[in-house]
Every structure is written in structure tokens, then in C-alpha cells.
Design a protein around this motif. Structure first.
Motif, PDB file in Angstrom:
ATOM      1  N   ASP A  31      56.001  56.236  28.787  1.00  0.00           N
ATOM      2  CA  ASP A  31      55.497  55.697  27.324  1.00  0.00           C
ATOM      3  C   ASP A  31      54.268  56.967  26.903  1.00  0.00           C
ATOM      4  O   ASP A  31      54.453  57.307  25.852  1.00  0.00           O
ATOM      5  N   ALA A  32      53.405  57.089  27.856  1.00  0.00           N
ATOM      6  CA  ALA A  32      52.603  58.292  27.630  1.00  0.00           C
ATOM      7  C   ALA A  32      53.215  59.734  27.484  1.00  0.00           C
ATOM      8  O   ALA A  32      52.809  60.322  26.487  1.00  0.00           O
ATOM      9  N   GLU A  81      51.238  45.425  30.483  1.00  0.00           N
ATOM     10  CA  GLU A  81      52.260  46.104  29.964  1.00  0.00           C
ATOM     11  C   GLU A  81      52.269  46.622  28.254  1.00  0.00           C
ATOM     12  O   GLU A  81      51.766  45.746  27.750  1.00  0.00           O
ATOM     13  N   LYS A 132      50.359  49.056  27.120  1.00  0.00           N
ATOM     14  CA  LYS A 132      49.121  49.606  26.988  1.00  0.00           C
ATOM     15  C   LYS A 132      49.046  50.992  28.101  1.00  0.00           C
ATOM     16  O   LYS A 132      49.320  50.949  29.013  1.00  0.00           O
ATOM     17  N   ILE A 133      48.788  51.796  27.316  1.00  0.00           N
ATOM     18  CA  ILE A 133      48.647  53.272  27.983  1.00  0.00           C
ATOM     19  C   ILE A 133      47.009  53.540  28.227  1.00  0.00           C
ATOM     20  O   ILE A 133      46.383  53.673  27.471  1.00  0.00           O
ATOM     21  N   ARG A 134      46.737  53.326  29.564  1.00  0.00           N
ATOM     22  CA  ARG A 134      45.414  53.586  30.159  1.00  0.00           C
ATOM     23  C   ARG A 134      45.063  55.251  29.719  1.00  0.00           C
ATOM     24  O   ARG A 134      45.703  56.007  30.030  1.00  0.00           O
ATOM     25  N   PHE A 184      53.497  50.795  36.294  1.00  0.00           N
ATOM     26  CA  PHE A 184      52.748  52.088  36.062  1.00  0.00           C
ATOM     27  C   PHE A 184      53.707  53.269  35.957  1.00  0.00           C
ATOM     28  O   PHE A 184      53.388  54.154  35.144  1.00  0.00           O
ATOM     29  N   VAL A 198      46.224  57.377  32.596  1.00  0.00           N
ATOM     30  CA  VAL A 198      47.445  58.010  32.240  1.00  0.00           C
ATOM     31  C   VAL A 198      47.927  58.970  31.375  1.00  0.00           C
ATOM     32  O   VAL A 198      48.274  60.216  31.615  1.00  0.00           O
ATOM     33  N   LEU A 245      46.250  46.640  34.770  1.00  0.00           N
ATOM     34  CA  LEU A 245      47.492  47.198  34.283  1.00  0.00           C
ATOM     35  C   LEU A 245      48.247  46.210  33.443  1.00  0.00           C
ATOM     36  O   LEU A 245      48.599  45.235  33.742  1.00  0.00           O
ATOM     37  N   ARG A 289      56.525  53.066  34.013  1.00  0.00           N
ATOM     38  CA  ARG A 289      56.835  52.904  32.761  1.00  0.00           C
ATOM     39  C   ARG A 289      55.756  53.335  31.650  1.00  0.00           C
ATOM     40  O   ARG A 289      56.063  53.854  30.522  1.00  0.00           O
ATOM     41  N   GLU A 290      54.603  53.064  32.024  1.00  0.00           N
ATOM     42  CA  GLU A 290      53.435  53.624  31.432  1.00  0.00           C
ATOM     43  C   GLU A 290      53.494  54.868  31.243  1.00  0.00           C
ATOM     44  O   GLU A 290      53.211  55.659  30.272  1.00  0.00           O
TER      45      GLU A 290
END
Length: 455
Positions: free
Chosen positions: A124-125, A435, A437-439, A118, A442, A433, A120-121
Motif C-alpha cells: 500500500d505504501a 490493517e 493504516k500505513i505507519r 506488514f 513503512v 500494526l 501488505r502495508e
């Protein structure tokens, strides 16, 4: 006005002095940044006097190595920038600090245990939106003058001393940690000294939520009758009105410690206790015996007593719904997701930690025992309830919230009820979740942090 996003390029300190920045001239013109003049550089709590030199045919930002190290920046970091002419301040950021319960420095690949992916996500976001994020624990506060010991991701996880952030997302999962004097003092200090914003700044307890919302006419229809359980009289009067009641620990989570009382014969009552292995049942001949059995627990645990509801079921398993509400890029509440949660076979609570399973709202309602005539507009009604409740919590509880987990239920006639509001919603409870992919949840969190910081 949108704030431009630039990529940071770190250059040798021998080439560039610590108090000089080089910036693309087109960016400088667009942001109306004066060239070759003394300005204040701001990055979170960091402040320093700098001169900005324009560079033609270049759209990035060059920073000397020594300055970059003090800011915790690496080459290739995308950042927003904003110039305020009145204060002659060039702000880079926003700097977002995520306050987490614990870290594991001996596991650099997984420094935050199960929530590392999470984190890491979030990294990235932030990169995609031009924000800078780091993660810190209560142990990283106050160890260095004016700085925070935190973790950044730059091709791998690294620890560094960083400026205090513009925005803090409090993701502490323990009241004990949140109430530590060092944590509370840090949050007060950064708000007062740097104008920082802190959201989801406190846990909610059940009594606080229901008491606050009782005064909100837009929300009243969703509230089961609830009272603080402090005496036998309250237990007796609630049990006289309802065939079943729930006793919920005011500070409980994950369904722990909930007791369901339901009538058994003329005088008797059956108490169903939640345990990790399932539901344990005990029959009592009368309410006096029930009260004496739980009065020992009441010395250490405060309970809320709540009207029992006839919730919809699928194959005898109760169903409820978790709505994730968040504030968006304009600071307004929106519903990011709503999922159905079906209780495990040995439980009457639906938490995933207790063997519950996820479902879409449409599927859950279609498979349930809800009256066919009551199924119209269910999603829209859940959506409206989640927004009404989130706004009510925001207006009536004196704390800053940016996202809430709103647990809702439907009875067999289709009426929407509020079960609970959680100010620390799990990021693993609403959507899987994956890896890389940005939800949406987030992305929304970063957009709100940018709104708060003015980027």
C-alpha cells in the motif's frame, strides 16, 4: 527534480507491439522524453529497446500485454518514471525487492505467515508513492536466468518471475540464510551488474558494535564497559569493579541466553539465567565455580561481559527503550519512534517475546523510580543518543544500513546507556500494526528506497 507518477494501463498485444510504449504527451514534455525514437526501457535489471508514442489528453502509460507480463506489471499499477538523456534511458520504478526468510505457497492468503500484514502495508505504501515492490526468499534466487521468483500483490498474492530489483531491503531473520552462498552471490551480482543497492545487508553482533563504537567520541558516554569474555581473568576483573555484570551471547536476540551475575554475601555470586518461563537462579560460592559452570557454554557461544547498570524500574520491573532510527528521503538518519518496554513479572529482559509491555517514554519515566531531578529532557536525550549511535554504526561498520533498532536504557540518575543495536528491527515491536493504516516507519522505508534508486 521530482519524478512524475503515472498509472500503467495494460493493453492487448494485438493492439500494441512489445517494443512500443504510449505515454501522455504532457508527461513526455515535462520529462523531456523524445517521441518516436529508439530509447532503452529500464525496469530493475530489465532492459529493452522501445519507441515512445505520445498520446494527447492522457496522463498514463500504456504497455502491451506481453511486455507487461515480462515486467510483472498489472493494469492500474502506479510507477515513477525518469528519463536520462545522456544514456537515452527511460526508467520506470523504483523496483524494490524485500528479501524475507520464508514463504508458504500453500497458503496464498497468508504467504508470509505472521509478517503478511506488514508486507501488505508495504504494498500500500508503494502504491501511494509510485514504487513497485515484490517479496522473495533465498529459494527464489537463481532459479531463472536473470530473474527472481517472487510474490506480487495484485488483488491477491501471486507468484511471478520478476526482474532483479533496484533496491533490496534485507529482512532475513536468520544468519544461516543470510550467509548462504547463493544469497551472498546474488547480492554481489546485482550490485556489480546493475548498480543495485542493498540495505540492512548484514546482522550485527554485540562485540562488533561495542568495539566499533569505542572509537567514537560522540558515543563513548553511552557505552557500558564491555569486553569479549574469553578467560577467567576478564570475569574476575569485571566482577571486582562492579556489583553486577551481564553475560550476553554475542549473536543472541530476544533476550535469549543472557546471564546476570550479582554479588551474594562475601564471596558468593548469584547467576540469573533467562528462560522462556522466567528467570532461573543459581547461587555459586565463588567466581571460580561460576566460570567452570559457564565455560562449557563458551565452547559454542561467544559472550560479551558488560558492566551491570542500575536501570530505572516500575514496580520492580526493569524498563528500557527501543528507538527505531531510519534514513529518510535525503539519506539522513532520523528517529521514527521511541517506546518504553517494561519487563514481564518473571523476567529482567524487556522483550515483548518474553512478556514485556509497551509504554510511552513519558509514562515510563513518570511511573519509574528515577530521581525526580533527573527527569528533565529525557525524550530529547534518548533521541540524541539514538541518532549519535546510528551515525556511529553507519560510519564505523562496513555495511549499508537503512534502519536500526537502538535499545537504550536510563539509570536512576537519568544517564542514557546503550544496550544493543539491531540491524533487523521487528516491525511489530514499535507501534501496533493495524490493517489499512500505513505507519510512518513503512513510509520512511519506501522514501529511502526511492532516494537510493534516484526516484
Amino acid at each position: 527534480m521530482p519524478t512524475p507518477k503515472v498509472d500503467v494501463q495494460v493493453v492487448s498485444s494485438g493492439i500494441m507491439a512489445d517494443d512500443v510504449l504510449m505515454l501522455g504527451d504532457s508527461v513526455m514534455k515535462a520529462a523531456k522524453i523524445p517521441a518516436q525514437q529508439q530509447l532503452i526501457l529500464q525496469f530493475g535489471s530489465f532492459r529493452q529497446s522501445v519507441t515512445v508514442v505520445p498520446v494527447s489528453r492522457y496522463d498514463g502509460l500504456r504497455v502491451g500485454h506481453a511486455l507487461a507480463r515480462r515486467l510483472g506489471l498489472a493494469s492500474g499499477t502506479p510507477l515513477r518514471l525518469q528519463y536520462r538523456s545522456v544514456s537515452r534511458t527511460l526508467s520506470l520504478g523504483p523496483v524494490i525487492g524485500v528479501l524475507v526468510s520464508r514463504d508458504y505457497p500453500t497458503q496464498p492468503d497468508k504467504p508470509f505467515g505472521s509478517i503478511t500484514m506488514f508486507c501488505r502495508e508495504l504494498v500500500d505504501a508503494c502504491r501511494s508513492q509510485g514504487a513497485f515492490v515484490y517479496f522473495f526468499t533465498p529459494g527464489g534466487i537463481g532459479s531463472r536466468s536473470g530473474g527472481v521468483e517472487g510474490w506480487v500483490y495484485q488483488g491477491g498474492w501471486h507468484q511471478a518471475v520478476l526482474p532483479a530489483p533496484d533496491v533490496v531491503n534485507n529482512r532475513l531473520t536468520s544468519r544461516k540464510l543470510e550467509n548462504k552462498s547463493s544469497v551472498q552471490q546474488f547480492l554481489i551480482d546485482i550490485k556489480q551488474r546493475y548498480g543495485a543497492q542493498v540495505f540492512n545487508e548484514k546482522f550485527l553482533d554485540k562485540s562488533e558494535v561495542f568495539d566499533a563504537l569505542k572509537g567514537d567520541t560522540a558515543v563513548l558516554r553511552y557505552l557500558p564497559e564491555s569486553h569479549s569474555l574469553q578467560s577467567y581473568t576478564t570475569l574476575k576483573s569485571m566482577c571486582a569493579r562492579y556489583a553486577s555484570v551481564f553475560l550476553k551471547p554475542v549473536r543472541g536476540s530476544l533476550g535469549k541466553g543472557i546471564i546476570r551475575l550479582s554479588r551474594s554475601g562475601q564471596e558468593g555470586w548469584t547467576a540469573s539465567f533467562t528462560t522462556p518461563m522466567g528467570t532461573r537462579k543459581q547461587v555459586y560460592p565463588n567466581l571460580v565455580k561460576v566460570f567452570s559452570a559457564i565455560s562449557g557454554k563458551m565452547k559454542t557461544v561467544r559472550y560479551l561481559i558488560q558492566q551491570g547498570l542500575t536501570l530505572i524500574e516500575i514496580g520492580g520491573r526493569p524498563v528500557d527503550f527501543r528507538a527505531l532510527t531510519q534514513k529518510n528521503a535525503s539519506g539522513k538518519w532520523v528517529v521514527t519512534s521511541i517506546v518504553g518496554r517494561i519487563a514481564g513479572s518473571q523476567h529482567y529482559v524487556s522483550n515483548l517475546a518474553r512478556g514485556g509491555t509497551l509504554s510511552t517514554v513519558k509514562e515510563a519515566v513518570a511511573k519509574s523510580n528515577m530521581a525526580p531531578g533527573a527527569r528533565k529532557d529525557v525524550s530529547a536525550r534518548l533521541h540524541k543518543a539514538a541518532l549519535d549511535i546510528s551515525r556511529g554504526v553507519d560510519e564505523r561498520i562496513p555495511a549499508h544500513f537503512g534502519e536500526l533498532g537502538v535499545d537504550l536504557a536510563l539509570d536512576t540518575s537519568g544517564r542514557v546507556w546503550l544496550l544493543e543495536v539491531n540491524s533487523k528491527p521487528s516491525k511489530n515491536d514499535n507501534t501496533p500494526l493495524n490493517e489499512g493504516k500505513i505507519r510512518p516507519s513503512v513510509r520512511m522505508m519506501i522514501q529511502y528506497a526511492r532516494y537510493l534508486a534516484g526516484f
